[in-house]
Design an enzyme around this catalytic site. Structure first.
Site, PDB file in Angstrom:
ATOM      1  N   TYR A  32       0.854  -1.192   0.000  1.00 34.92           N
ATOM      2  CA  TYR A  32       0.000   0.000   0.000  1.00 34.92           C
ATOM      3  C   TYR A  32       0.890   1.243   0.000  1.00 34.92           C
ATOM      4  CZ  TYR A  32      -4.646   1.912   0.023  1.00 34.92           C
ATOM      5  OH  TYR A  32      -5.815   2.522  -0.366  1.00 34.92           O
ATOM      6  N   HIS A  37       7.484   5.442   1.055  1.00 38.57           N
ATOM      7  CA  HIS A  37       8.167   4.228   0.590  1.00 38.57           C
ATOM      8  C   HIS A  37       8.989   4.539  -0.668  1.00 38.57           C
ATOM      9  CE1 HIS A  37       4.402   2.343   2.410  1.00 38.57           C
ATOM     10  NE2 HIS A  37       5.378   1.751   3.086  1.00 38.57           N
ATOM     11  N   GLN A 148      12.174   7.417   8.755  1.00 42.94           N
ATOM     12  CA  GLN A 148      12.290   7.986  10.103  1.00 42.94           C
ATOM     13  C   GLN A 148      10.944   8.007  10.838  1.00 42.94           C
ATOM     14  OE1 GLN A 148      14.104  11.987  10.759  1.00 42.94           O
ATOM     15  NE2 GLN A 148      12.765  11.962  12.566  1.00 42.94           N
ATOM     16  N   ASP A 150       9.050   5.665  11.445  1.00 43.26           N
ATOM     17  CA  ASP A 150       9.124   4.534  12.376  1.00 43.26           C
ATOM     18  C   ASP A 150      10.489   4.587  13.060  1.00 43.26           C
ATOM     19  OD1 ASP A 150       6.567   3.196  11.660  1.00 43.26           O
ATOM     20  OD2 ASP A 150       7.520   3.115   9.706  1.00 43.26           O
ATOM     21  N   GLN A 153      11.599   1.694  15.345  1.00 48.56           N
ATOM     22  CA  GLN A 153      11.918   0.529  14.505  1.00 48.56           C
ATOM     23  C   GLN A 153      13.325   0.669  13.909  1.00 48.56           C
ATOM     24  OE1 GLN A 153       9.173  -1.382  11.543  1.00 48.56           O
ATOM     25  NE2 GLN A 153      10.225  -0.099  10.074  1.00 48.56           N
ATOM     26  N   SER A 185       1.447   7.574   5.707  1.00 49.30           N
ATOM     27  CA  SER A 185       1.347   6.251   6.306  1.00 49.30           C
ATOM     28  C   SER A 185       0.247   5.494   5.567  1.00 49.30           C
ATOM     29  CB  SER A 185       0.965   6.399   7.783  1.00 49.30           C
ATOM     30  OG  SER A 185       0.502   5.166   8.287  1.00 49.30           O
ATOM     31  N   SER A 186       0.469   4.201   5.385  1.00 47.68           N
ATOM     32  CA  SER A 186      -0.582   3.399   4.739  1.00 47.68           C
ATOM     33  C   SER A 186      -1.858   3.464   5.571  1.00 47.68           C
ATOM     34  CB  SER A 186      -0.130   1.948   4.604  1.00 47.68           C
ATOM     35  OG  SER A 186       1.131   1.904   3.965  1.00 47.68           O
ATOM     36  N   ARG A 187      -1.702   3.598   6.894  1.00 47.60           N
ATOM     37  CA  ARG A 187      -2.871   3.604   7.789  1.00 47.60           C
ATOM     38  C   ARG A 187      -3.698   4.893   7.665  1.00 47.60           C
ATOM     39  NH1 ARG A 187       0.742   0.327  11.232  1.00 47.60           N
ATOM     40  NH2 ARG A 187      -0.336  -1.626  11.605  1.00 47.60           N
TER      41      ARG A 187
HETATM   42  O1  PAF Z   1       7.969  -0.523   8.365  1.00 45.32           O
HETATM   43  C1  PAF Z   1       7.334  -1.475   7.876  1.00 45.32           C
HETATM   44  O2  PAF Z   1       6.534  -1.318   6.938  1.00 45.32           O
HETATM   45  C2  PAF Z   1       7.525  -2.864   8.447  1.00 45.32           C
HETATM   46  O3  PAF Z   1       7.649  -2.824   9.829  1.00 45.32           O
HETATM   47  C3  PAF Z   1       8.680  -3.634   7.797  1.00 45.32           C
HETATM   48  C4  PAF Z   1      10.020  -2.975   8.078  1.00 45.32           C
HETATM   49  C5  PAF Z   1       8.458  -3.742   6.307  1.00 45.32           C
HETATM   50  C6  PAF Z   1       8.742  -5.056   8.369  1.00 45.32           C
HETATM   51  O4  PAF Z   1       7.564  -5.764   8.112  1.00 45.32           O
END
Ligand code: PAF
Length: 281
Positions: A32, A37, A148, A150, A153, A185-187
């Site tokens: 998505y 991305h 960034q 996330d 993460q 964000s996809s959300r």
């Molecule tokens: O950031 C994301 O979309 C996900 O957490 C990832 C890094 C693709 C892992 O599934």
């Protein structure tokens, strides 16, 4: 663009690239796709010989009752966007290709995953580090890019790479924002028009704290209050957390004396959104 659904198919391509001495870049995604991305793809494209993008909605990073069943998907559109951006290989496996029935192994980074998003999503980062490790091993990438937005993460993945000696360079690209400042964000696709207009308050609250910092305020409690006060007056928003933490350790701080993360997670209706800003004295 070659579409690979199996690990063995992807390995054949990757092994050939390796023999030719190519530098391989990876952009892992859950699909998505949006400009956030695609900015990662653009970075990898300009720094590597070969670009792999993965699209996999990783079940291990969703907790019970989270949104895996309604996570947005549009594979046709994703494929078109990735092709247009010059991706060489799209890795798009089925869930049982990645996690067969007898799957038992997890990768977990302690400490860094406990606070911030880890408090309300206790198994989330273990799921992320597990899938990311698998993707690193499957793709044999030299470089991988993350956003960034996330931030926690990205810090956890950087620590995993260091602790487990993955010979991979991790790139963290800036958050890409909509015109009003909302982080892509996809959300965001879950939000109704009304919720979408409330969503901007999260970014605005971070900006208010950043402005207060720029005017000389170094006390974390004051910066946190500034974020809270603007959000608590927005009825459509429920705060999960608003934090001021050290950008490296992710531990709460009392006073800003080195690079610091202003981070927030809020519920807008049934949608949980996160965002952050770095401040640097
Ligand atoms: O950031 C994301 O979309 C996900 O957490 C990832 C890094 C693709 C892992 O599934």
């Amino acid at each position: 663009m070659i579409k690979c659904e199996t690990i063995s198919q992807l390995r054949e391509i990757v092994n050939e690239w390796k023999q030719q001495g190519k530098r391989i870049g990876l952009v892992p995604t859950m699909g998505y796709l949006h400009e956030g991305h695609l900015s990662l793809i653009d970075y990898i494209k300009s720094h590597c010989d070969c670009v792999i993008a993965s699209v996999f909605v990783n079940p291990k990073q969703f907790g019970p009752g989270e949104d895996i069943d309604r996570y947005p998907q549009d594979f046709e559109r994703d494929m078109q966007l990735l092709q247009e951006r010059g991706v060489d290989v799209l890795f798009i496996p089925e869930s049982n290709e990645i996690y067969p029935d007898d799957y038992y192994t997890y990768v977990q980074v302690d400490e860094l995953g406990k606070g911030l998003c880890g408090r309300s999503r206790p198994t989330h980062f273990r799921g992320v580090t597990t899938i990311v490790s698998k993707l690193f091993l499957i793709t044999k990438c030299d470089v991988a890019a993350f956003g960034q937005k996330d931030y926690q993460q990205a810090v956890i993945i950087q620590r995993m790479v260091k602790d487990l000696n993955f010979d991979i360079q991790i790139i963290v690209c800036p958050t890409v924002r909509e015109e009003d400042g909302v982080a892509m964000s996809s959300r965001n696709s879950y939000l109704s028009a009304e919720e979408r207009s409330s969503a901007v308050h999260l970014y605005q609250s971070l900006k208010r704290a950043e402005n207060l910092f720029k005017s000389g305020e170094l006390h974390a409690a004051r910066l946190r209050e500034e974020m809270k006060s603007s959000l608590l007056s927005t009825p459509e928003i429920n705060v999960d957390y608003l934090e001021v933490v050290d950008a490296e350790t992710l531990q709460s701080i009392d006073k800003v004396h080195r690079i610091t993360l202003l981070a927030g997670a809020v519920w807008v209706g049934k949608t949980r959104l996160i965002d952050n800003i770095l401040i640097d004295p």
